[in-house]
Scaffold this motif. Structure first.
Motif, PDB file in Angstrom:
ATOM      1  N   ASP A 111       0.859  -1.185   0.000  1.00 31.74           N
ATOM      2  CA  ASP A 111       0.000   0.000   0.000  1.00 31.74           C
ATOM      3  C   ASP A 111       0.898   1.239   0.000  1.00 31.74           C
ATOM      4  O   ASP A 111       1.800   1.352   0.825  1.00 31.74           O
ATOM      5  CB  ASP A 111      -0.905   0.029   1.235  1.00 31.74           C
ATOM      6  CG  ASP A 111      -1.961  -1.057   1.200  1.00 31.74           C
ATOM      7  OD1 ASP A 111      -2.257  -1.573   0.103  1.00 31.74           O
ATOM      8  OD2 ASP A 111      -2.492  -1.390   2.270  1.00 31.74           O
ATOM      9  N   THR A 113       0.718   5.249   0.357  1.00 32.49           N
ATOM     10  CA  THR A 113      -0.159   6.343   0.755  1.00 32.49           C
ATOM     11  C   THR A 113       0.666   7.581   1.086  1.00 32.49           C
ATOM     12  O   THR A 113       1.833   7.484   1.458  1.00 32.49           O
ATOM     13  CB  THR A 113      -0.998   5.966   1.989  1.00 32.49           C
ATOM     14  OG1 THR A 113      -0.118   5.632   3.064  1.00 32.49           O
ATOM     15  CG2 THR A 113      -1.928   4.805   1.706  1.00 32.49           C
ATOM     16  N   THR A 126      -3.700   9.260   2.580  1.00 36.83           N
ATOM     17  CA  THR A 126      -4.453   9.417   1.332  1.00 36.83           C
ATOM     18  C   THR A 126      -3.831   8.510   0.285  1.00 36.83           C
ATOM     19  O   THR A 126      -2.627   8.587   0.032  1.00 36.83           O
ATOM     20  CB  THR A 126      -4.421  10.880   0.851  1.00 36.83           C
ATOM     21  OG1 THR A 126      -4.914  11.722   1.894  1.00 36.83           O
ATOM     22  CG2 THR A 126      -5.272  11.062  -0.397  1.00 36.83           C
ATOM     23  N   ASN A 127      -4.677   7.657  -0.334  1.00 35.75           N
ATOM     24  CA  ASN A 127      -4.146   6.759  -1.357  1.00 35.75           C
ATOM     25  C   ASN A 127      -4.184   7.431  -2.731  1.00 35.75           C
ATOM     26  O   ASN A 127      -4.634   8.567  -2.871  1.00 35.75           O
ATOM     27  CB  ASN A 127      -4.861   5.396  -1.346  1.00 35.75           C
ATOM     28  CG  ASN A 127      -6.281   5.463  -1.867  1.00 35.75           C
ATOM     29  OD1 ASN A 127      -6.724   6.447  -2.455  1.00 35.75           O
ATOM     30  ND2 ASN A 127      -7.023   4.388  -1.661  1.00 35.75           N
ATOM     31  N   SER A 128      -3.734   6.725  -3.753  1.00 31.35           N
ATOM     32  CA  SER A 128      -3.630   7.309  -5.094  1.00 31.35           C
ATOM     33  C   SER A 128      -4.985   7.642  -5.710  1.00 31.35           C
ATOM     34  O   SER A 128      -5.062   8.428  -6.644  1.00 31.35           O
ATOM     35  CB  SER A 128      -2.865   6.366  -6.015  1.00 31.35           C
ATOM     36  OG  SER A 128      -3.535   5.119  -6.110  1.00 31.35           O
ATOM     37  N   ASN A 129      -6.060   7.064  -5.190  1.00 31.87           N
ATOM     38  CA  ASN A 129      -7.408   7.377  -5.671  1.00 31.87           C
ATOM     39  C   ASN A 129      -8.040   8.545  -4.924  1.00 31.87           C
ATOM     40  O   ASN A 129      -9.183   8.897  -5.174  1.00 31.87           O
ATOM     41  CB  ASN A 129      -8.318   6.157  -5.545  1.00 31.87           C
ATOM     42  CG  ASN A 129      -7.857   5.015  -6.419  1.00 31.87           C
ATOM     43  OD1 ASN A 129      -7.350   5.228  -7.512  1.00 31.87           O
ATOM     44  ND2 ASN A 129      -8.001   3.800  -5.941  1.00 31.87           N
ATOM     45  N   GLY A 130      -7.305   9.107  -3.957  1.00 33.35           N
ATOM     46  CA  GLY A 130      -7.823  10.224  -3.180  1.00 33.35           C
ATOM     47  C   GLY A 130      -8.599   9.809  -1.942  1.00 33.35           C
ATOM     48  O   GLY A 130      -9.099  10.653  -1.211  1.00 33.35           O
ATOM     49  N   TYR A 131      -8.723   8.501  -1.711  1.00 35.40           N
ATOM     50  CA  TYR A 131      -9.445   8.019  -0.523  1.00 35.40           C
ATOM     51  C   TYR A 131      -8.594   8.261   0.722  1.00 35.40           C
ATOM     52  O   TYR A 131      -7.407   7.932   0.750  1.00 35.40           O
ATOM     53  CB  TYR A 131      -9.766   6.529  -0.668  1.00 35.40           C
ATOM     54  CG  TYR A 131     -10.462   5.960   0.540  1.00 35.40           C
ATOM     55  CD1 TYR A 131     -11.819   6.182   0.748  1.00 35.40           C
ATOM     56  CD2 TYR A 131      -9.761   5.235   1.491  1.00 35.40           C
ATOM     57  CE1 TYR A 131     -12.463   5.670   1.864  1.00 35.40           C
ATOM     58  CE2 TYR A 131     -10.392   4.723   2.614  1.00 35.40           C
ATOM     59  CZ  TYR A 131     -11.744   4.956   2.793  1.00 35.40           C
ATOM     60  OH  TYR A 131     -12.362   4.457   3.904  1.00 35.40           O
ATOM     61  N   GLN A 132      -9.215   8.841   1.751  1.00 40.19           N
ATOM     62  CA  GLN A 132      -8.506   9.137   2.992  1.00 40.19           C
ATOM     63  C   GLN A 132      -8.946   8.192   4.109  1.00 40.19           C
ATOM     64  O   GLN A 132     -10.128   7.905   4.255  1.00 40.19           O
ATOM     65  CB  GLN A 132      -8.750  10.576   3.440  1.00 40.19           C
ATOM     66  CG  GLN A 132      -8.074  11.594   2.556  1.00 40.19           C
ATOM     67  CD  GLN A 132      -8.108  12.985   3.154  1.00 40.19           C
ATOM     68  OE1 GLN A 132      -9.028  13.335   3.876  1.00 40.19           O
ATOM     69  NE2 GLN A 132      -7.109  13.773   2.836  1.00 40.19           N
TER      70      GLN A 132
END
Length: 139
Positions: A111, A113, A126-132
Motif C-alpha cells: 500500500d 499512501t 491518502t491513497n492514489s485514488n484520493g481516498y482518505q
C-alpha cells in the motif's frame, strides 16, 4: 528654469520608481520566507511509530488499525485477513507491505499512501485514488 523643473520632476519620478521596485523585491523576499516557514515538516519515523486505530464501520465501538514499529516491522490490529508485515517512510509517503490470508484468493501488496496529516494524536493517509483513512493514536 523650465528645463530644470522638468529634469527635476523626471529624476523624482525615476527615483520613486526605483524605490517601489526595491520595496516590491523586499516584500517578495519576506513573503517567500514566510511561506517557507509555513511548510509542514516531513513526517519522521519517531512521530509515526505507534498504534494507530479507527472504528470498524458498522461495528463501533470496535476498532481496527495498524501498529507501526520502530524496527520497520508492522502488524495489524483486529484485522484477521489483512496482515501488515513491514513499513517504510519516503518523505511524506508511507509504504505498507501486507498480505491477505483466510480468503479465497490470497494476495500480497504494498500500500502506497501519502501522509496528509500527522500529529501526536492523528494520522490521515491518502491513497492514489484520493481516498482518505483517518486514525487515532492508540495506547
Amino acid at each position: 528654469m523650465r528645463m530644470q523643473i522638468t529634469f527635476f520632476a523626471a529624476a523624482l519620478i525615476l527615483f520613486s520608481a526605483c524605490q517601489n521596485g526595491q520595496k516590491r523585491q523586499t516584500d517578495q523576499q519576506e513573503q517567500n520566507k514566510a511561506t517557507a516557514s509555513e511548510q509542514p515538516a516531513l513526517p519522521t519515523k519517531e512521530k509515526l511509530t505507534g498504534k494507530w486505530t479507527q472504528p470498524i464501520p458498522g461495528q463501533e465501538p470496535a476498532i481496527q488499525g495498524i501498529e507501526i514499529k520502530g524496527d520497520g516491522s508492522a502488524s495489524s490490529i483486529n484485522m484477521h485477513t489483512l496482515i501488515y508485515e513491514k513499513w517504510q517512510l519516503n518523505g511524506d509517503t508511507l509504504l505498507l507491505w501486507n498480505h491477505s490470508t483466510g480468503v479465497k484468493e490470497p494476495i500480497a501488496a504494498i500500500d502506497t499512501t501519502v501522509i496528509t496529516t500527522l500529529t501526536d494524536s492523528t494520522l490521515v493517509l491518502t491513497n492514489s485514488n484520493g481516498y482518505q483513512s483517518s486514525y487515532t493514536r492508540g495506547k
